[in-house]
Design an enzyme around this catalytic site. Structure first.
Site, PDB file in Angstrom:
ATOM      1  N   ARG A 102      70.718 144.960 -52.814  1.00 51.71           N
ATOM      2  CA  ARG A 102      69.303 144.931 -52.438  1.00 51.71           C
ATOM      3  C   ARG A 102      68.580 145.603 -53.570  1.00 51.71           C
ATOM      4  O   ARG A 102      68.736 146.783 -53.821  1.00 51.71           O
ATOM      5  CB  ARG A 102      69.101 145.671 -51.106  1.00 51.71           C
ATOM      6  N   HIS A 105      63.584 148.910 -55.241  1.00 57.06           N
ATOM      7  CA  HIS A 105      62.334 148.702 -54.510  1.00 57.06           C
ATOM      8  C   HIS A 105      61.872 150.027 -53.907  1.00 57.06           C
ATOM      9  O   HIS A 105      62.587 151.034 -53.954  1.00 57.06           O
ATOM     10  CB  HIS A 105      62.523 147.662 -53.402  1.00 57.06           C
ATOM     11  N   HIS A 107      59.149 151.628 -50.455  1.00 56.35           N
ATOM     12  CA  HIS A 107      58.362 151.329 -49.261  1.00 56.35           C
ATOM     13  C   HIS A 107      57.125 152.222 -49.263  1.00 56.35           C
ATOM     14  O   HIS A 107      57.238 153.445 -49.148  1.00 56.35           O
ATOM     15  CB  HIS A 107      59.179 151.585 -47.998  1.00 56.35           C
ATOM     16  N   GLU A 112      62.871 155.475 -44.925  1.00 55.72           N
ATOM     17  CA  GLU A 112      64.029 154.671 -44.525  1.00 55.72           C
ATOM     18  C   GLU A 112      65.196 155.566 -44.139  1.00 55.72           C
ATOM     19  O   GLU A 112      65.621 156.427 -44.905  1.00 55.72           O
ATOM     20  CB  GLU A 112      64.435 153.756 -45.687  1.00 55.72           C
ATOM     21  N   HIS A 151      64.502 153.053 -54.647  1.00 61.38           N
ATOM     22  CA  HIS A 151      65.941 153.068 -54.386  1.00 61.38           C
ATOM     23  C   HIS A 151      66.524 151.664 -54.446  1.00 61.38           C
ATOM     24  O   HIS A 151      65.803 150.666 -54.527  1.00 61.38           O
ATOM     25  CB  HIS A 151      66.232 153.697 -53.029  1.00 61.38           C
ATOM     26  N   GLU A 174      60.230 144.794 -43.585  1.00 64.62           N
ATOM     27  CA  GLU A 174      61.228 144.843 -44.654  1.00 64.62           C
ATOM     28  C   GLU A 174      60.913 143.836 -45.746  1.00 64.62           C
ATOM     29  O   GLU A 174      61.201 144.051 -46.917  1.00 64.62           O
ATOM     30  CB  GLU A 174      62.610 144.570 -44.058  1.00 64.62           C
TER      31      GLU A 174
END
Length: 392
Positions: A102, A105, A107, A112, A151, A174
């Site tokens: 993943r 990125h 948020h 999270e 992260h 998400e």
């Protein structure tokens, strides 16, 4: 559903609150005073979804939803869009195939918290002060990334990994995160070149759209050193929840709990791993300071919710289902299957608070209870003298 600026969110929330106040008695002036002084007054305005005659559903079949699938990796989410009652917490079930990551990125509107179900995961996270940490996780481990910290999540080894993500904002999606490929892919090459002090040609073959799940060789067994060298933060982002003994244990089940006291960096989320034996029940209780988000890892459970004024609802949650209980609403969780039930629970507060019904009863004198229920005082001598927590 994408993220939105916090300023717009609170402005919109304030507008809705003022409108609701007018509809509930024309208390606009009091509302305006509260917005400038005590914002807790906003909590006295019932959410339309919870103010009706009947309680809404609090269940969503998370693992049965389609989600976002790329190759052998997927992300399935439950936000207010899928489960309108869940305004305080959003959740994601994510699977990464070997060699998948993943991508980098962050948020903007949510922290999270994660729990690893299967396989092994490697993460890296960067903090505003420049500290960076890389950790490897196995089943039963937990991570926490504060809001806005960059992260990545990477599958380790030749077996797929599966983990549950909990976000402290039910409006968070998400699929509305800020991904590094999406950002750099839309920045003009001259600007990137100036930013990094490199030729424009350096960025010629970089992705032009969001990658989301990146694919490459399986990562090395031992983490490599970051470009800047090792700069380890004072607080770790990793906690081994199931590596230690249960926080509490009963005949009907047991509980592992991690809050900010045990995991200092996790200031906005508390996590619980709950096991219930057949017929075991997490007794009737409520949480004064947090909403509750549930994910059934295994088994079948009956969840009840009490919402005042005679409103009561029961839902049966199966493996892969998610549930949500608003802050302050009475509820219980009962194993109605023939095998052990395992439930992951998240709260949008780093401090764990609960009041159990048995605890409340035991905290009152028998004469008070006799008056309240119009029953003899001797009847209440038969009630538990301490908190039951898990009944059987």
């Amino acid at each position: 559903m994408s993220e939105f600026p916090r300023r717009e969110f609170f402005a919109g929330a304030a507008g809705l609150a003022i409108g609701a106040a007018a509809a509930l008695g024309g208390a606009v002036k009091k509302q305006e005073e509260a917005l400038g002084g005590d914002p807790s007054f906003m909590n006295n305005i019932p959410a339309p979804l919870l103010a009706g005659k009947d309680l809404p559903t609090f269940k969503f079949a998370l693992e049965k939803s389609k989600g976002k699938v790329i190759g052998g990796s997927f992300g399935k989410e439950v936000t207010v869009e899928q489960l309108p009652i869940s305004t305080g917490i959003a959740g994601v079930s994510m699977r990464l195939e070997p060699g998948a990551m993943r991508e980098l990125h962050w948020h903007a509107t949510a922290a999270e918290w994660a729990f690893v179900l299967e396989g092994n995961v490697r993460t890296t996270v960067i903090q505003p002060d420049g500290y960076a940490e890389t950790n490897d996780f196995e089943p039963g481990d937990v991570w926490f990334f504060p809001r806005g910290h960059g992260h990545m999540l990477e599958c380790l080894g030749n077996k797929a990994c599966h983990f549950i993500l909990i976000f402290d904002n039910g409006y968070f999606s998400e699929f509305g995160t800020f991904s590094i490929s999406d950002w750099m892919g839309h920045v003009p090459a001259p600007l990137l070149a100036k930013n990094f002090g490199l030729p424009e040609s350096t960025f010629k073959d970089f992705p032009k759209e969001e990658v989301y799940f990146a694919h490459g060789e399986q990562p090395p067994q031992t983490p490599t050193v970051p470009l800047q060298g090792l700069q380890i933060p004072p607080l770790t982002h990793k906690h081994q929840l199931l590596a230690g003994p249960p926080h509490s244990e009963f005949e009907g089940g047991r509980e592992w709990r991690v809050d900010t006291e045990r995991f200092p960096i996790s200031t906005t989320v508390t996590g619980v791993y709950l096991e219930l034996e057949p017929k075991g029940m997490r007794e009737l209780h409520w949480h004064p300071n947090a909403d509750e988000w549930q994910y059934v890892i295994d088994g079948n459970v009956s969840v009840t919710m009490f919402g005042s004024h005679g409103r009561f609802r029961t839902e049966t949650l199966e493996k892969g289902d998610a549930g949500y209980i608003p802050q302050g609403y009475g509820h219980s969780i009962e194993n109605v299957g023939d095998k052990k039930a395992k439930i992951l629970i998240g709260f949008n507060s780093g401090t764990y608070e609960k009041i159990d019904l048995s605890q409340w009863i035991a905290g009152n004198p028998t004469d008070v209870l006799a008056t309240n229920f119009s029953r003899p005082k001797t009847l209440f001598d038969k009630f538990p003298k301490k908190d039951v927590f898990i009944a059987e």
